[in-house]
Structures are given as structure tokens and as C-alpha cells.
Design a protein around this motif. Sequence first.
Motif, PDB file in Angstrom:
ATOM      1  N   GLN A  53       0.679  -1.156   0.005  1.00 51.10           N
ATOM      2  CA  GLN A  53      -0.119   0.017   0.137  1.00 51.10           C
ATOM      3  C   GLN A  53       0.799   1.344  -0.064  1.00 51.10           C
ATOM      4  OE1 GLN A  53      -2.769  -0.553   3.357  1.00 51.10           O
ATOM      5  NE2 GLN A  53      -1.297   0.465   4.659  1.00 51.10           N
ATOM      6  N   ASN A  54       0.314   2.439  -0.224  1.00 52.05           N
ATOM      7  CA  ASN A  54       0.823   3.540  -0.129  1.00 52.05           C
ATOM      8  C   ASN A  54       0.932   4.499   1.067  1.00 52.05           C
ATOM      9  OD1 ASN A  54      -1.839   4.132  -0.442  1.00 52.05           O
ATOM     10  ND2 ASN A  54      -1.572   5.825  -1.894  1.00 52.05           N
ATOM     11  N   ALA A  55       0.811   3.784   2.008  1.00 53.14           N
ATOM     12  CA  ALA A  55       0.851   4.178   3.572  1.00 53.14           C
ATOM     13  C   ALA A  55       1.338   3.021   4.349  1.00 53.14           C
ATOM     14  CB  ALA A  55      -0.777   4.595   3.545  1.00 53.14           C
ATOM     15  N   PHE A  56       1.524   3.684   5.604  1.00 57.99           N
ATOM     16  CA  PHE A  56       1.620   2.457   6.578  1.00 57.99           C
ATOM     17  C   PHE A  56       0.482   2.256   7.346  1.00 57.99           C
ATOM     18  CE2 PHE A  56       5.993   4.019   5.956  1.00 57.99           C
ATOM     19  CZ  PHE A  56       6.667   3.165   6.423  1.00 57.99           C
ATOM     20  N   PRO A  57       0.134   1.299   8.019  1.00 52.76           N
ATOM     21  CA  PRO A  57      -1.080   1.019   8.584  1.00 52.76           C
ATOM     22  C   PRO A  57      -1.389   2.133   9.754  1.00 52.76           C
ATOM     23  CG  PRO A  57       0.342  -0.585   9.473  1.00 52.76           C
ATOM     24  CD  PRO A  57       1.046   0.228   8.288  1.00 52.76           C
ATOM     25  N   CYS A  58      -2.561   2.736  10.284  1.00 54.85           N
ATOM     26  CA  CYS A  58      -2.753   3.673  11.413  1.00 54.85           C
ATOM     27  C   CYS A  58      -2.797   2.726  12.543  1.00 54.85           C
ATOM     28  CB  CYS A  58      -4.095   3.974  11.296  1.00 54.85           C
ATOM     29  SG  CYS A  58      -5.435   3.071  11.553  1.00 54.85           S
ATOM     30  N   ASN A 113       9.346   4.709   3.266  1.00 57.21           N
ATOM     31  CA  ASN A 113       8.833   3.781   2.984  1.00 57.21           C
ATOM     32  C   ASN A 113       9.439   2.591   3.680  1.00 57.21           C
ATOM     33  OD1 ASN A 113      10.991   2.836   1.726  1.00 57.21           O
ATOM     34  ND2 ASN A 113      10.187   3.787  -0.409  1.00 57.21           N
ATOM     35  N   GLY A 114       8.837   1.398   3.622  1.00 60.00           N
ATOM     36  CA  GLY A 114       9.372   0.230   4.474  1.00 60.00           C
ATOM     37  C   GLY A 114       8.469  -0.925   4.465  1.00 60.00           C
ATOM     38  N   PHE A 115       9.216  -1.928   5.199  1.00 58.83           N
ATOM     39  CA  PHE A 115       8.613  -3.099   5.022  1.00 58.83           C
ATOM     40  C   PHE A 115       8.402  -3.604   6.574  1.00 58.83           C
ATOM     41  CE2 PHE A 115      10.040  -4.133   0.976  1.00 58.83           C
ATOM     42  CZ  PHE A 115       9.318  -4.813   0.492  1.00 58.83           C
ATOM     43  N   HIS A 130       4.277  -4.176   2.900  1.00 62.80           N
ATOM     44  CA  HIS A 130       5.360  -3.173   2.025  1.00 62.80           C
ATOM     45  C   HIS A 130       4.476  -1.918   1.803  1.00 62.80           C
ATOM     46  CE1 HIS A 130       7.461  -2.512  -2.011  1.00 62.80           C
ATOM     47  NE2 HIS A 130       7.617  -1.844  -1.237  1.00 62.80           N
ATOM     48  N   CYS A 131       4.923  -0.934   2.650  1.00 63.65           N
ATOM     49  CA  CYS A 131       4.620   0.546   2.542  1.00 63.65           C
ATOM     50  C   CYS A 131       5.253   1.200   1.651  1.00 63.65           C
ATOM     51  CB  CYS A 131       4.687   0.860   4.103  1.00 63.65           C
ATOM     52  SG  CYS A 131       3.659  -0.073   5.195  1.00 63.65           S
ATOM     53  N   GLU A 132       5.002   1.490   0.703  1.00 58.42           N
ATOM     54  CA  GLU A 132       5.682   2.079  -0.639  1.00 58.42           C
ATOM     55  C   GLU A 132       5.901   3.790  -0.269  1.00 58.42           C
ATOM     56  OE1 GLU A 132       4.929  -0.630  -4.335  1.00 58.42           O
ATOM     57  OE2 GLU A 132       3.137   0.632  -3.991  1.00 58.42           O
ATOM     58  N   SER A 133       4.747   4.319   0.428  1.00 62.88           N
ATOM     59  CA  SER A 133       5.024   5.705   1.015  1.00 62.88           C
ATOM     60  C   SER A 133       4.361   5.836   2.221  1.00 62.88           C
ATOM     61  CB  SER A 133       4.578   6.436  -0.198  1.00 62.88           C
ATOM     62  OG  SER A 133       3.266   6.564  -0.441  1.00 62.88           O
ATOM     63  N   ASN A 134       4.416   7.185   2.418  1.00 63.94           N
ATOM     64  CA  ASN A 134       3.831   7.440   3.793  1.00 63.94           C
ATOM     65  C   ASN A 134       2.543   8.463   3.739  1.00 63.94           C
ATOM     66  OD1 ASN A 134       3.689   7.571   6.834  1.00 63.94           O
ATOM     67  ND2 ASN A 134       5.155   9.026   6.928  1.00 63.94           N
TER      68      ASN A 134
END
Length: 168
Positions: free
Chosen positions: A56-61, A115-117, A81-85
Motif C-alpha cells: 500500500q501507499n501508506a503505513f497502517p494507522c 517507506n519500508g517493510f 510493503h509500505c511504498e510511501s507514507n
Amino acid sequence: MTINAACCYLDDSKRWSKEFTGSADLGTSDNKHAERAAYDAAASKKSNATTFIIVQNAFPCIKCTMHFLGESKKGKKFIFHCESNVGHYAKECGFLSRPFVKDPDNPSYSEAQLNGFMYFKEGKITAKGKMFTIEGETSSDPKITSSRAVGGDLRPPELISLPDAKKG
């Protein structure tokens, strides 16, 4: 802004399934967030699947982080896999250290561009070089923080060895 997520499950032949998608605008109720919609669609297709990757293009809330943490206590494993924030949730889910410390793999990134895993397994969250602490897990206001992991890699080897499941 819209958050978009795609979820796949690991099938019986150890390959990723087709993508199940979800999207949500910022401010949508927690149980309708993009990652939960995508996961619910994938899990309903194969109810006995245990390993999922969510891109996704975000991290989970924080609420979604706690939801997936709870699912991991039931035997499910998740790779995010958070592709952006988008939404700036990296702090909420504990991915960012406090105060913000530059990511050694991406020293030019600012907090907003991060971004990150993230990996969820057996009620624990891991990420490359990070150790997560959860305070007030059963409260209505949990806090998740991370610090630099000292020593070996804390990520689950069986998850980071899967295709598309780690950076680098």
C-alpha cells in the motif's frame, strides 16, 4: 488523499495469489481502511490462508496495526510493503523512532517520504533494524514505538525469504 492497498495470500503451491484491492480516503472509518478491505477480500477467498502480503501507499494507522497484530496472534502472518507514507501513519504504527532518525538505507528520505517493510507474526511486529515496543495493548489508546535493534536480524526468516517480501 486516497490510500490504496493490494493483498495477496500465499497459496498451497507457495506462490502469491492474484491481488485483492481496497481503497479508502483519509478519515474513513477504521474497519473500512484500504488494507482491511483488501485483506478481508483475500481472506474470504481462501479462509485457511495464513500468510499475506499487503502492498500500500501508506503505513497502517494505529487501529489497523492493532487489528493485524491481533490477527497474527491467531496464527496469521503479514508482510506490509509500505511504498510511501500517505497519511503520515509511520509514527502511529511505530515504524519511526521518536525522535525521527534518518533511515540508514535511505538517508535522503524525510519523515514524510519514508517507506519500508513491516512483518507481523505471533503478536509481534518487526522491521529491518527495528525493535518494536507496544504499551497499553489492551487499552483504547495503545502506543507503539521502535528503537534500533542491536544484534541479529529480528525479522522472521520464513517471511523475508518470500518473493517481494523485503527490500534489497
